[in-house]
Scaffold this motif. Structure first.
Motif, PDB file in Angstrom:
ATOM      1  N   GLU A   1       0.825  -1.207   0.000  1.00  0.00           N
ATOM      2  CA  GLU A   1       0.000   0.000   0.000  1.00  0.00           C
ATOM      3  C   GLU A   1       0.863   1.262   0.000  1.00  0.00           C
ATOM      4  OE1 GLU A   1      -2.842  -0.127   3.170  1.00  0.00           O
ATOM      5  OE2 GLU A   1      -3.594  -2.080   2.541  1.00  0.00           O
ATOM      6  N   THR A   2       1.947   1.241   0.755  1.00  0.00           N
ATOM      7  CA  THR A   2       2.856   2.395   0.782  1.00  0.00           C
ATOM      8  C   THR A   2       3.494   2.607  -0.584  1.00  0.00           C
ATOM      9  OG1 THR A   2       3.320   1.978   3.113  1.00  0.00           O
ATOM     10  CG2 THR A   2       4.872   3.383   1.916  1.00  0.00           C
ATOM     11  N   LEU A   3       3.976   1.534  -1.209  1.00  0.00           N
ATOM     12  CA  LEU A   3       4.565   1.648  -2.544  1.00  0.00           C
ATOM     13  C   LEU A   3       3.533   2.116  -3.565  1.00  0.00           C
ATOM     14  CD1 LEU A   3       6.898  -1.470  -2.693  1.00  0.00           C
ATOM     15  CD2 LEU A   3       7.580   0.930  -2.692  1.00  0.00           C
ATOM     16  N   ASP A   4       2.315   1.631  -3.437  1.00  0.00           N
ATOM     17  CA  ASP A   4       1.261   2.075  -4.349  1.00  0.00           C
ATOM     18  C   ASP A   4       1.023   3.577  -4.220  1.00  0.00           C
ATOM     19  OD1 ASP A   4       0.739  -0.319  -5.631  1.00  0.00           O
ATOM     20  OD2 ASP A   4      -0.828  -0.916  -4.216  1.00  0.00           O
ATOM     21  N   ARG A   5       0.976   4.073  -2.991  1.00  0.00           N
ATOM     22  CA  ARG A   5       0.771   5.514  -2.797  1.00  0.00           C
ATOM     23  C   ARG A   5       1.942   6.316  -3.358  1.00  0.00           C
ATOM     24  NH1 ARG A   5      -1.195   3.974   2.409  1.00  0.00           N
ATOM     25  NH2 ARG A   5       0.819   4.539   3.281  1.00  0.00           N
ATOM     26  N   VAL A   6       3.171   5.823  -3.156  1.00  0.00           N
ATOM     27  CA  VAL A   6       4.354   6.518  -3.677  1.00  0.00           C
ATOM     28  C   VAL A   6       4.298   6.581  -5.200  1.00  0.00           C
ATOM     29  CG1 VAL A   6       6.856   6.340  -3.963  1.00  0.00           C
ATOM     30  CG2 VAL A   6       5.831   6.039  -1.702  1.00  0.00           C
ATOM     31  N   PHE A   7       3.995   5.463  -5.840  1.00  0.00           N
ATOM     32  CA  PHE A   7       3.970   5.447  -7.301  1.00  0.00           C
ATOM     33  C   PHE A   7       2.746   6.169  -7.858  1.00  0.00           C
ATOM     34  CE2 PHE A   7       7.294   2.320  -6.838  1.00  0.00           C
ATOM     35  CZ  PHE A   7       8.158   2.730  -7.835  1.00  0.00           C
ATOM     36  N   ASP A   8       1.661   6.213  -7.097  1.00  0.00           N
ATOM     37  CA  ASP A   8       0.528   7.044  -7.514  1.00  0.00           C
ATOM     38  C   ASP A   8       0.967   8.501  -7.628  1.00  0.00           C
ATOM     39  OD1 ASP A   8      -1.260   4.974  -7.724  1.00  0.00           O
ATOM     40  OD2 ASP A   8      -2.198   5.321  -5.766  1.00  0.00           O
ATOM     41  N   ARG A   9       1.734   8.962  -6.654  1.00  0.00           N
ATOM     42  CA  ARG A   9       2.219  10.352  -6.691  1.00  0.00           C
ATOM     43  C   ARG A   9       3.236  10.551  -7.808  1.00  0.00           C
ATOM     44  NH1 ARG A   9       2.909  10.800  -0.289  1.00  0.00           N
ATOM     45  NH2 ARG A   9       0.724  11.198   0.209  1.00  0.00           N
ATOM     46  N   LEU A  10       4.181   9.614  -7.959  1.00  0.00           N
ATOM     47  CA  LEU A  10       5.203   9.751  -9.010  1.00  0.00           C
ATOM     48  C   LEU A  10       4.592   9.749 -10.404  1.00  0.00           C
ATOM     49  CD1 LEU A  10       8.090   7.437  -7.748  1.00  0.00           C
ATOM     50  CD2 LEU A  10       8.160   9.918  -8.015  1.00  0.00           C
ATOM     51  N   LEU A  11       3.572   8.944 -10.603  1.00  0.00           N
ATOM     52  CA  LEU A  11       2.949   8.816 -11.913  1.00  0.00           C
ATOM     53  C   LEU A  11       1.770   9.775 -12.093  1.00  0.00           C
ATOM     54  CD1 LEU A  11       3.031   4.931 -12.152  1.00  0.00           C
ATOM     55  CD2 LEU A  11       4.488   6.535 -13.392  1.00  0.00           C
ATOM     56  N   LEU A  12       1.592  10.689 -11.123  1.00  0.00           N
ATOM     57  CA  LEU A  12       0.545  11.709 -11.172  1.00  0.00           C
ATOM     58  C   LEU A  12      -0.847  11.110 -11.297  1.00  0.00           C
ATOM     59  CD1 LEU A  12       2.360  14.201 -13.573  1.00  0.00           C
ATOM     60  CD2 LEU A  12       2.378  14.202 -11.073  1.00  0.00           C
ATOM     61  N   LEU A  13      -1.102  10.056 -10.526  1.00  0.00           N
ATOM     62  CA  LEU A  13      -2.408   9.411 -10.510  1.00  0.00           C
ATOM     63  C   LEU A  13      -3.181   9.873  -9.290  1.00  0.00           C
ATOM     64  CD1 LEU A  13      -1.374   5.759 -11.389  1.00  0.00           C
ATOM     65  CD2 LEU A  13      -2.591   7.344 -12.851  1.00  0.00           C
ATOM     66  N   PRO A  14      -4.502   9.930  -9.389  1.00  0.00           N
ATOM     67  CA  PRO A  14      -5.279  10.266  -8.189  1.00  0.00           C
ATOM     68  C   PRO A  14      -5.165   9.125  -7.178  1.00  0.00           C
ATOM     69  CG  PRO A  14      -6.729   9.636  -9.980  1.00  0.00           C
ATOM     70  CD  PRO A  14      -5.337   9.697 -10.556  1.00  0.00           C
ATOM     71  N   PRO A  15      -5.280   9.427  -5.889  1.00  0.00           N
ATOM     72  CA  PRO A  15      -5.200   8.358  -4.880  1.00  0.00           C
ATOM     73  C   PRO A  15      -6.291   7.315  -5.114  1.00  0.00           C
ATOM     74  CG  PRO A  15      -5.273  10.518  -3.836  1.00  0.00           C
ATOM     75  CD  PRO A  15      -5.467  10.737  -5.290  1.00  0.00           C
ATOM     76  N   GLN A  16      -5.913   6.069  -5.005  1.00  0.00           N
ATOM     77  CA  GLN A  16      -6.844   4.973  -5.233  1.00  0.00           C
ATOM     78  C   GLN A  16      -7.436   4.506  -3.909  1.00  0.00           C
ATOM     79  OE1 GLN A  16      -7.539   3.603  -8.340  1.00  0.00           O
ATOM     80  NE2 GLN A  16      -6.322   5.263  -9.192  1.00  0.00           N
ATOM     81  N   PRO A  17      -8.713   4.178  -3.881  1.00  0.00           N
ATOM     82  CA  PRO A  17      -9.284   3.617  -2.649  1.00  0.00           C
ATOM     83  C   PRO A  17      -8.727   2.220  -2.404  1.00  0.00           C
ATOM     84  CG  PRO A  17     -10.899   3.552  -4.416  1.00  0.00           C
ATOM     85  CD  PRO A  17      -9.695   4.304  -4.938  1.00  0.00           C
ATOM     86  N   ALA A  18      -8.682   1.826  -1.160  1.00  0.00           N
ATOM     87  CA  ALA A  18      -8.190   0.489  -0.827  1.00  0.00           C
ATOM     88  C   ALA A  18      -9.139  -0.551  -1.421  1.00  0.00           C
ATOM     89  CB  ALA A  18      -8.100   0.320   0.676  1.00  0.00           C
ATOM     90  N   LEU A  19      -8.548  -1.577  -2.002  1.00  0.00           N
ATOM     91  CA  LEU A  19      -9.345  -2.624  -2.632  1.00  0.00           C
ATOM     92  C   LEU A  19      -9.631  -3.727  -1.627  1.00  0.00           C
ATOM     93  CD1 LEU A  19      -7.508  -2.925  -6.041  1.00  0.00           C
ATOM     94  CD2 LEU A  19      -9.626  -1.742  -5.557  1.00  0.00           C
ATOM     95  N   PRO A  20     -10.822  -4.310  -1.680  1.00  0.00           N
ATOM     96  CA  PRO A  20     -11.109  -5.434  -0.784  1.00  0.00           C
ATOM     97  C   PRO A  20     -10.287  -6.652  -1.186  1.00  0.00           C
ATOM     98  CG  PRO A  20     -12.926  -5.113  -2.314  1.00  0.00           C
ATOM     99  CD  PRO A  20     -11.952  -3.981  -2.528  1.00  0.00           C
ATOM    100  N   ALA A  21     -10.149  -7.579  -0.275  1.00  0.00           N
ATOM    101  CA  ALA A  21      -9.395  -8.808  -0.560  1.00  0.00           C
ATOM    102  C   ALA A  21     -10.105  -9.577  -1.665  1.00  0.00           C
ATOM    103  CB  ALA A  21      -9.293  -9.653   0.693  1.00  0.00           C
ATOM    104  N   PRO A  22      -9.333 -10.164  -2.592  1.00  0.00           N
ATOM    105  CA  PRO A  22      -9.963 -10.894  -3.699  1.00  0.00           C
ATOM    106  C   PRO A  22     -10.683 -12.137  -3.191  1.00  0.00           C
ATOM    107  CG  PRO A  22      -7.583 -11.178  -3.746  1.00  0.00           C
ATOM    108  CD  PRO A  22      -7.889 -10.189  -2.671  1.00  0.00           C
ATOM    109  N   LEU A  23     -11.793 -12.427  -3.835  1.00  0.00           N
ATOM    110  CA  LEU A  23     -12.555 -13.616  -3.488  1.00  0.00           C
ATOM    111  C   LEU A  23     -11.946 -14.814  -4.186  1.00  0.00           C
ATOM    112  CD1 LEU A  23     -16.156 -12.202  -3.939  1.00  0.00           C
ATOM    113  CD2 LEU A  23     -14.913 -12.527  -1.805  1.00  0.00           C
ATOM    114  N   THR A  24     -11.932 -15.941  -3.520  1.00  0.00           N
ATOM    115  CA  THR A  24     -11.429 -17.149  -4.146  1.00  0.00           C
ATOM    116  C   THR A  24     -12.601 -17.885  -4.755  1.00  0.00           C
ATOM    117  OG1 THR A  24     -11.639 -18.347  -2.074  1.00  0.00           O
ATOM    118  CG2 THR A  24      -9.505 -17.345  -2.543  1.00  0.00           C
TER     119      THR A  24
END
Length: 142
Positions: free
Chosen positions: A6-29
């Protein structure tokens, strides 16, 4: 491990000029039905990010072939020399950078499961292209 992702995602969201993404729920199996097992063997269609990544690699390969083989070796052998070779290589550098950043933006925007697999290769390729672009611009200016 999830906090690091999640931390890396937020860092790369900022570097790539993307809007902050909401946290995704755990994938269903899902349970795999034996009747659909044949469908799982087929490769899934390429996503737009994967296509952009492939195109950027192809452009980089074309640029290298032009810059290091065709323009300096093949053209003089057949008696052709042009002044457009350096601007052409610079244009290909810029196009490859654009496509590579576009594909990285797609991977992070969609939270593609293989985004961290593509990152090291993308960064190395970007570094090489930026070095080449800097040298080409320096050559053009001198």
């Amino acid at each position: 491990m999830s906090a690091i992702t999640e931390t890396l995602d937020r860092v790369f969201d900022r570097l790539l000029l993307l809007p902050p993404q909401p946290a995704l729920p755990a994938p269903l199996t899902e349970t795999v039905d034996e009747t659909h097992e044949e469908e799982l063997d087929d490769a899934p269609p390429a996503t737009p990010g994967e296509r952009a990544f492939s195109i950027s690699l192809f452009i980089s390969a074309t640029r290298c072939t032009l810059q290091y083989v065709l323009l300096p070796i093949a053209l003089p052998l057949i008696g052709l020399t042009t002044d457009i070779s350096l601007p052409l290589v610079i244009l290909l550098d810029l196009l490859a950078i654009t496509m590579l950043v576009r594909s990285l933006r797609y991977f992070w925007q969609t939270r593609h499961p293989r985004r961290f697999d593509m990152l090291p290769l993308s960064l190395v390729i970007l570094f090489i292209i930026f070095l080449s672009l800097g040298f080409d611009i320096w050559q053009l200016l001198t």
